[in-house]
Design a protein around this motif. Structure first.
Motif, PDB file in Angstrom:
ATOM      1  N   ALA A  60       0.928  -1.179  -0.059  1.00  0.00           N
ATOM      2  CA  ALA A  60      -0.138   0.055  -0.059  1.00  0.00           C
ATOM      3  C   ALA A  60       0.786   1.339  -0.009  1.00  0.00           C
ATOM      4  O   ALA A  60       0.351   2.336  -0.441  1.00  0.00           O
ATOM      5  N   GLU A  61       1.852   1.231   0.529  1.00  0.00           N
ATOM      6  CA  GLU A  61       3.121   2.250   0.605  1.00  0.00           C
ATOM      7  C   GLU A  61       3.521   2.900  -0.729  1.00  0.00           C
ATOM      8  O   GLU A  61       3.836   3.822  -1.179  1.00  0.00           O
ATOM      9  N   ARG A  62       3.290   1.869  -1.719  1.00  0.00           N
ATOM     10  CA  ARG A  62       3.630   2.147  -2.912  1.00  0.00           C
ATOM     11  C   ARG A  62       2.436   2.391  -4.040  1.00  0.00           C
ATOM     12  O   ARG A  62       2.324   2.509  -5.207  1.00  0.00           O
ATOM     13  N   VAL A  63       1.304   3.036  -3.414  1.00  0.00           N
ATOM     14  CA  VAL A  63      -0.078   3.245  -4.283  1.00  0.00           C
ATOM     15  C   VAL A  63      -0.118   4.716  -3.561  1.00  0.00           C
ATOM     16  O   VAL A  63      -0.241   5.036  -2.565  1.00  0.00           O
ATOM     17  N   ALA A  64      -0.335   5.652  -4.721  1.00  0.00           N
ATOM     18  CA  ALA A  64      -0.900   7.020  -4.560  1.00  0.00           C
ATOM     19  C   ALA A  64      -2.513   6.939  -5.416  1.00  0.00           C
ATOM     20  O   ALA A  64      -2.506   6.539  -6.560  1.00  0.00           O
ATOM     21  N   LEU A  65      -3.314   7.633  -4.763  1.00  0.00           N
ATOM     22  CA  LEU A  65      -4.386   7.773  -5.465  1.00  0.00           C
ATOM     23  C   LEU A  65      -4.465   9.335  -6.430  1.00  0.00           C
ATOM     24  O   LEU A  65      -3.808  10.024  -6.052  1.00  0.00           O
TER      25      LEU A  65
END
Length: 373
Positions: A60-65
Motif C-alpha cells: 500500500a505504501e507504493r500506491v497513490a490515489l
C-alpha cells in the motif's frame, strides 16, 4: 443496474449499487459534521489504497490515489527524465503528457516507428505494440517505455512481460492500465508505474484512480507535480518546503474527495470478493460471442480473435461511411456502443451483461450489415 443493452464499459461503466450506497453514506456523514467527521471521511483514502494494493500486487505504501488516468500519467511524465518511447497510436491521455513534458524540457519523446498519422485507414487498425517493435526501436538514450495494457481501438492486450524482458531491468515501463485493470486477470508486476482511472471497468465512477509503483519506479519518478499534500508536517504552516513523504503519496497534489476514495475502495473490494478471475472469464466469454456475431454478419473483426490477446473490447469494421448509419440503428434499438470514425463500432460488455443481450445485438448487427446504404 445498467441497461441490459449497455455495451460501452470501455467508455464509462455505471457504478455498482454498493458504490452508490457508499457515496450516499459518506455524504450523509459529511452533512452531520462533528469533531471526528473529517478524520472518519478521510479514512476512506487508506481503505482505497489498501484495496488497490491487493489487486495490483504491490504494498500500500507504493500506491497513490489520483483523479484519473490522465492526471496520473501527467504526473508520471513530469517525473521522468531522459528519452521516452511511446506509440502515437495510444489514447491521447498517454501521448499528451509526454509531449507536454518534452515541451517543458524534461524529456525527449521517441515515437514508436510505424505509429502516428496515416497509419490507420478504412478497416486497417494500427499495428499493436509488441515486444518485437519495442526492441527494434530501443536506443541507449531511451530510459522509459510507455504503453497501454489494452489498446482502446481494438482491445489488443499488450505482452507486458515480453516488453519488460526486451527493455531490460534498468528502463522504466509505464503502463496505462485503464482498459485492462478490472477486466482481465493479469500480472501487473512488469510495470514500474501502473496508472488506472476507475470510471471504466472498475465501476467506481468519475474522479477515481490510482498510481501503483514498483520499487524502481518509486525511486526514479520524481514528484515534480506533487504539492503540500505529498510532504511531511502538512499542518505546520511555516512557509517552507517540507521533506517528502516516504512512499508513493509524495506524488499527492491535494487531499482528494473522501467520496471518490470511498467509491474506489468499495468498487475494488467488490472485485476482490467476486474474484478477478471470475469476472475476466465472464467478460472473455461474452466478448467471444460478440466476435462470433460480427463475423457471422460478414463484417470485419478488428479485434484479436485469440482470447489470450483480447480484453473486453470487440470492434466491428464497416465499409467507409457505413458505420454511422449502423450505429444509429443500434442506438435506436436501445444499444449503447461507441462509434469510432465512420467505419467502426466498438462494443465492450462487462461480466454483468446478460446472455440474451448478445443474441439481440447479433440480430441487430446482422440487420445493420445487410441494410442498404
Amino acid at each position: 443496474m445498467e441497461d441490459p443493452l449497455y455495451l460501452n464499459h470501455a467508455s464509462y461503466s455505471p457504478p455498482t449499487q454498493a458504490v452508490a450506497d457508499t457515496v450516499q453514506a459518506l455524504l450523509a456523514s459529511a452533512m452531520r459534521g462533528g469533531p471526528t467527521t473529517s478524520a472518519e471521511l478521510h479514512g476512506e483514502h487508506a481503505r482505497a489504497r489498501a484495496a488497490v494494493a491487493r489487486l495490483a500486487g504491490v504494498p500500500a505504501e507504493r500506491v497513490a490515489l489520483t483523479t484519473s488516468t490522465s492526471q496520473g500519467l501527467l504526473q508520471t511524465a513530469f517525473g521522468v527524465r531522459g528519452d521516452v518511447l511511446v506509440s502515437l497510436d495510444e489514447f491521447p491521455a498517454n501521448v499528451y503528457p509526454w509531449r507536454r513534458a518534452e515541451a517543458a524540457g524534461r524529456l525527449r519523446v521517441h515515437a514508436l516507428p510505424g505509429s502516428g498519422p496515416g497509419m490507420t485507414s478504412g478497416t486497417v487498425s494500427p499495428s499493436p505494440v509488441t515486444p518485437e517493435r519495442v526492441a527494434d526501436a530501443l536506443t541507449p538514450a531511451i530510459g522509459a517505455v510507455a504503453v497501454s495494457a489494452v489498446d482502446f481501438r481494438t482491445g489488443y492486450r499488450a505482452d507486458l512481460a515480453g516488453i519488460r524482458s526486451v527493455i531490460g531491468p534498468d528502463r522504466l515501463l509505464v503502463v496505462d492500465g485503464i482498459q485492462g485493470f478490472g477486466a482481465i486477470d493479469a500480472d501487473w508486476s512488469p510495470a514500474d508505474v501502473l496508472v488506472v482511472g476507475g470510471q471504466k471497468w472498475l465501476r467506481a465512477g468519475w474522479g477515481t484512480g490510482f498510481m501503483a509503483f514498483s520499487e524502481r519506479g518509486l525511486a526514479q519518478v520524481e514528484p515534480t507535480l506533487g504539492s503540500w499534500a505529498g510532504a511531511e508536517d502538512q499542518a505546520r504552516y511555516d512557509g517552507t518546503i517540507h521533506p517528502l513523504l516516504a512512499g508513493a503519496e509524495r506524488h499527492a497534489v491535494t487531499n482528494l474527495s473522501p467520496f471518490t476514495s470511498g467509491a474506489l475502495a468499495t468498487a475494488l473490494e467488490g472485485i476482490t470478493a467476486t474474484g478477478i478471475g471470475v469476472i475476466a472469464a465472464q467478460i472473455a466469454s461474452t466478448a467471444g460471442r460478440l466476435a462470433d456475431a460480427i463475423e457471422a454478419a460478414g463484417l470485419a473483426l478488428l479485434s484479436p480473435r485469440a482470447p489470450a490477446e483480447r480484453a473486453g473490447i470487440v470492434v466491428a469494421g464497416y465499409p467507409a461511411g457505413a458505420a454511422i448509419e449502423a450505429h444509429a440503428r443500434l442506438t435506436a434499438a436501445g444499444v449503447t456502443a461507441t462509434l469510432h470514425g465512420d467505419d467502426r463500432i466498438r462494443f465492450s460488455p462487462h461480466s454483468t451483461t446478460p446472455g440474451g443481450t448478445i443474441d439481440r445485438v447479433a440480430e441487430l448487427i446482422g440487420r445493420s450489415a445487410s441494410a442498404p446504404g
